[in-house]
Design an enzyme around this catalytic site. Structure first.
Site, PDB file in Angstrom:
ATOM      1  N   ASP A 125       0.861  -1.182   0.000  1.00  9.98           N
ATOM      2  CA  ASP A 125       0.000   0.000   0.000  1.00  9.98           C
ATOM      3  C   ASP A 125       0.890   1.222   0.000  1.00  9.98           C
ATOM      4  OD1 ASP A 125      -2.485  -1.370   0.108  1.00  9.98           O
ATOM      5  OD2 ASP A 125      -2.291  -1.627   2.273  1.00  9.98           O
ATOM      6  N   ASP A 143      -7.047  -1.273  -4.751  1.00 11.79           N
ATOM      7  CA  ASP A 143      -8.155  -0.827  -3.903  1.00 11.79           C
ATOM      8  C   ASP A 143      -9.028   0.190  -4.639  1.00 11.79           C
ATOM      9  OD1 ASP A 143      -7.034  -2.407  -1.873  1.00 11.79           O
ATOM     10  OD2 ASP A 143      -5.881  -0.726  -1.076  1.00 11.79           O
TER      11      ASP A 143
END
Length: 173
Positions: A125, A143
């Site tokens: 991330d 995402d």
């Protein structure tokens, strides 16, 4: 205009692989250029790049699970769900364009994160937004694909049926 079955299938697979590719390329760049927890302010505190390896799912859920349960819940089960969704949109032809695109985005994003879990044992991330109306936790392009896909499906569910009903009424006139 009606699209042939083969072309429809190719377009769906292209969209899935495009989402996977964008996600994996962005993560590769981040892995190679940003140190863990390094903070790069792109636009003050409003748009920040950093790098965190998430060994769980969203919000690190499941990161404390035992290895066998973690593999089942974060790798095997998602593979089954993603393959089922892909099969559905490839075989069924009565979905709206928005729904098909939405599911293709969800499948591509899910597969992007799944590839990370399988290849690296964690998901990379690297994006944080802090805008006036939107403040996020750390996330990645997979995402974003999943969220956009969900929004498209929700939109299609809420507003698509009106169009179908309107078309049916017009056919009766």
């Amino acid at each position: 205009m009606k699209i042939s079955g083969k072309i429809r299938m190719i377009l769906i697979l292209f969209l899935v692989f495009l989402n996977i590719s964008c996600d994996q390329i962005s993560k590769r760049v981040v892995r190679q250029t940003i140190e863990p927890y390094e903070r790069i302010e792109v636009f003050k505190d409003h748009f920040v790049l950093t790098k965190v390896e998430n060994t769980g799912a969203a919000y690190s859920l499941g990161s404390d699970l035992g290895p066998i349960l973690k593999i089942f819940l974060l790798q095997i089960l998602p593979v089954i769900v993603l393959l089922f969704l892909l099969r559905q949109i490839l075989i069924k032809t009565n979905y709206s364009k928005e729904t098909i695109i939405g599911f293709a985005f969800i499948i591509g994003g899910g597969a992007g994160n799944l590839l990370d879990r399988i290849m690296y044992g964690s998901v990379t991330d690297f994006l944080i937004l802090d805008l006036v109306v939107i403040k996020t936790e750390i996330f990645n392009l997979a995402d974003v694909s999943i969220m956009l896909g969900g929004v498209l499906i929700l939109y299609s569910s809420l507003f698509g049926k009106k169009e179908v009903l309107k078309n049916k009424i017009n056919e009766l006139d």
